[in-house]
Design an enzyme around this catalytic site. Structure first.
Site, short mmCIF file in Angstrom:
data_model
loop_
_atom_site.label_atom_id
_atom_site.label_comp_id
_atom_site.label_asym_id
_atom_site.label_seq_id
_atom_site.Cartn_x
_atom_site.Cartn_y
_atom_site.Cartn_z
N ASP A 35 27.68 116.72 63.70
CA ASP A 35 29.00 117.41 64.26
C ASP A 35 28.61 118.61 64.89
O ASP A 35 29.19 119.81 64.68
CB ASP A 35 29.40 118.08 62.84
N GLU A 205 39.10 112.22 62.65
CA GLU A 205 38.57 113.66 62.45
C GLU A 205 38.01 113.94 63.61
O GLU A 205 38.00 113.36 64.99
CB GLU A 205 37.70 113.60 61.42
#
Length: 323
Positions: A35, A205
């Protein structure tokens, strides 16, 4: 005597090898990291990733900086659960903002599953990008589900009019909210609403937004984060509120390089149409969900402003110093 001579030759060779490094290589740093948010601070490239491990061990975050995209310095434990008392596990997806000589680190924590659990999206502050960061308000900035969006994976977007927005959401829903100028609260919009849903088709997401040629590019991750089908898609609009119609996939696995390529960010070299995509992927042969590494590759546009599919590589990107 021979030992010292050989040792000297080995050290000289290692130094020469380090100086001769011309590409970043992928992954760009050792260790399991996911991420990643890439940005530029004080004429250096920075990457702020999630420490990729079991949720109970995700209790801190590291950062990395580089003058040239090739040589990276680790800044360990820039924030942890000791300085954010309400965070217990699953510290995810850092987003960094520099404002008024302060640095604000947004993050999600605790992977809450309903409105009765403690956790959500928080913000910490420091005088320098390498921390240490301390909790800004002593509680989550956002701790409830709205429009079905789990409060995770926040990205802070600075619009051209100066307004800061937070774009966030898991569980296949994405919201945009207006941030107070000091990042201590979420403000309502002019129409009285607070949480505007901007979910495009396929969204799961990892939202990200940037502006190019006065167009708003909205990007997100699709598929399952622990599997090989993780990927990134995008849309373009005239407004940060959409509508966002899915255009196509621009980042995905290559069975000869790596699997599960997704949850990315984008870096633009100031003043240039030079772009990099920073993302995580899973090395070939790795099956553990948390065995993810952070990588960088080039991102280019065609003459119509569409993003070309990214070629994921082992080489990474060439050395590029900021002026």
């Amino acid at each position: 005597m021979k030992y010292w001579l050989m040792a000297g030759l080995v050290l000289t060779g290692l130094a020469a090898g380090a100086q001769a490094k011309k590409t970043s290589g992928n992954p760009i740093v050792e260790g399991w990291y996911a991420d990643p948010e890439g940005t530029i601070i004080n004429k250096n490239y920075w990457v702020f990733p999630t420490y990729s491990d079991k949720y109970e061990k995700q209790v801190f975050m590291d950062a990395f900086s580089s003058p040239d995209l090739v040589n990276w310095t680790k800044h360990p434990r820039i924030v942890d659960t000791a300085s954010v008392k309400w965070a217990k596990k699953a510290m995810w997806a850092p987003a960094i903002v520099e404002k008024d000589k302060k640095f604000y680190l947004f993050f999600s924590a605790n992977d809450i599953q309903n409105n009765n659990e403690e956790g959500g999206i928080g913000v910490a502050v420091s005088d320098q990008p390498q921390g240490p960061f301390i909790d800004l308000i002593g509680k989550p900035l956002l701790d409830k589900f709205h429009n079905g969006a789990q409060p995770i994976d926040q990205f802070v977007f600075h619009d051209k009019d100066g307004q800061y927005y937070m774009i966030y959401g898991g569980w296949r829903h994405c919201n945009i909210v207006k941030l107070k100028n000091d990042f201590t609260a979420i403000l309502p919009f002019a129409d009285g609403s607070t949480f505007k849903e901007i979910t495009p088709k396929g969204y799961v997401e990892g939202p990200f937004m940037f502006i190019r040629d006065n167009k708003y590019y909205f990007m997100w991750s699709e598929g399952g984060w622990g599997g090989p089908n993780y990927k990134v898609a995008y849309a373009i609009s005239n407004s940060p509120f959409g509508p966002f119609e899915r255009i196509g996939t621009i980042l995905q696995q290559d069975s000869t390089v790596a699997t599960g390529a997704g949850h990315h960010s984008v870096i633009q070299v100031p003043g240039k149409d030079e772009w990099y995509i920073v993302y995580h992927r899973r090395p070939l042969g790795e099956t553990a969900a948390n065995h993810r590494v952070t990588c960088i590759d080039k991102m280019v546009f065609d003459k119509d402003g569409l993003i070309q599919p990214v070629k994921i590589t082992f080489e990474g990107v060439k050395k590029s110093k900021l002026k």
